[in-house]
Design an enzyme around this catalytic site. Structure first.
Site, PDB file in Angstrom:
ATOM      1  CG  ASP A 155       9.752  61.752  15.303  1.00  0.00           C
ATOM      2  OD1 ASP A 155       9.309  62.360  14.304  1.00  0.00           O
ATOM      3  OD2 ASP A 155       9.420  60.586  15.582  1.00  0.00           O
TER       4      ASP A 155
ATOM      5  CB  THR B 229       1.543  57.843  13.518  1.00  0.00           C
ATOM      6  OG1 THR B 229       2.155  57.795  14.817  1.00  0.00           O
ATOM      7  CG2 THR B 229       2.094  56.722  12.644  1.00  0.00           C
TER       8      THR B 229
ATOM      9  CB  CYS C 170       6.062  61.706  15.806  1.00  0.00           C
ATOM     10  SG  CYS C 170       4.499  60.976  16.300  1.00  0.00           S
TER      11      CYS C 170
HETATM   12  C1  RB5 Z   1       9.502  57.065  13.765  1.00  0.00           C
HETATM   13  O1  RB5 Z   1       9.861  56.151  12.788  1.00  0.00           O
HETATM   14  C2  RB5 Z   1       8.048  56.869  14.180  1.00  0.00           C
HETATM   15  O2  RB5 Z   1       7.909  55.708  14.903  1.00  0.00           O
HETATM   16  C3  RB5 Z   1       7.580  58.062  14.980  1.00  0.00           C
HETATM   17  O3  RB5 Z   1       7.738  59.206  14.218  1.00  0.00           O
HETATM   18  C4  RB5 Z   1       6.124  58.070  15.379  1.00  0.00           C
HETATM   19  O4  RB5 Z   1       5.290  57.834  14.305  1.00  0.00           O
HETATM   20  C5  RB5 Z   1       5.773  57.304  16.569  1.00  0.00           C
HETATM   21  O5  RB5 Z   1       4.627  57.288  17.009  1.00  0.00           O
END
Ligand code: RB5
Length: 143
Positions: A9, A68, A66
């Site tokens: 993402d 985390t 992503c």
């Molecule tokens: C995006 O802000 C964040 O929520 C996403 O990258 C991820 O960490 C979700 O688990």
């Protein structure tokens, strides 16, 4: 050459770009499903593309990034046949391959520095599954 699928993402796009470049320089074939910018997107849309590419045998393994790594691992593990491991160390990654036959590596770009992430990925791609008692356990996952 077997293909490695990548998805991320907005939080993971810089780390993805860095590690895709390294893998391509090492001669790996990469299937990059995006995203490729900091514009906000939803991680399940990218997890699905990577997981489906593995399940339809376009790719042999995948990497999902992503912020985390948690959202990507939750999303990926909803697919039967996908064993996604969220790893923050080389030791975890090695055991995710040896014991769990993980076919997707999840990384948290806001948690894990680039150097560690690349070390995890190198381990992920080079460590074999041990099989035997672990194969019995894995067979119980996909019921
Ligand atoms: C995006 O802000 C964040 O929520 C996403 O990258 C991820 O960490 C979700 O688990």
């Amino acid at each position: 050459m077997e293909e490695i699928a990548f998805g991320c993402d907005h939080a993971g796009h810089s780390l993805k770009a860095a590690i895709v470049e390294i893998l391509q320089a090492r001669g790996f074939k990469v299937l990059d499903f995006g995203t490729s910018s900091a514009d906000l997107v939803d991680y399940p849309d990218f997890a699905s593309r990577v997981c489906e590419s593995i399940l339809n045998q376009q790719a042999v393994q995948g990497v999902l990034i992503c912020g985390t790594g948690i959202g990507m691992s939750i999303a990926a593990n909803r697919y039967k046949g996908i064993r996604a491991a969220l790893c923050t160390s080389v030791q975890q990654t090695e055991l995710a391959r040896r014991h769990n036959d993980a076919n997707v590596l999840c990384l948290g770009a806001r948690i894990t520095d680039n150097e560690t992430a690349i070390a995890c990925l190198t381990t992920f791609l080079s460590t074999p599954f041990e099989g035997e008692r672990h194969a019995v356990r894995i067979a119980k996952l996909d019921v």
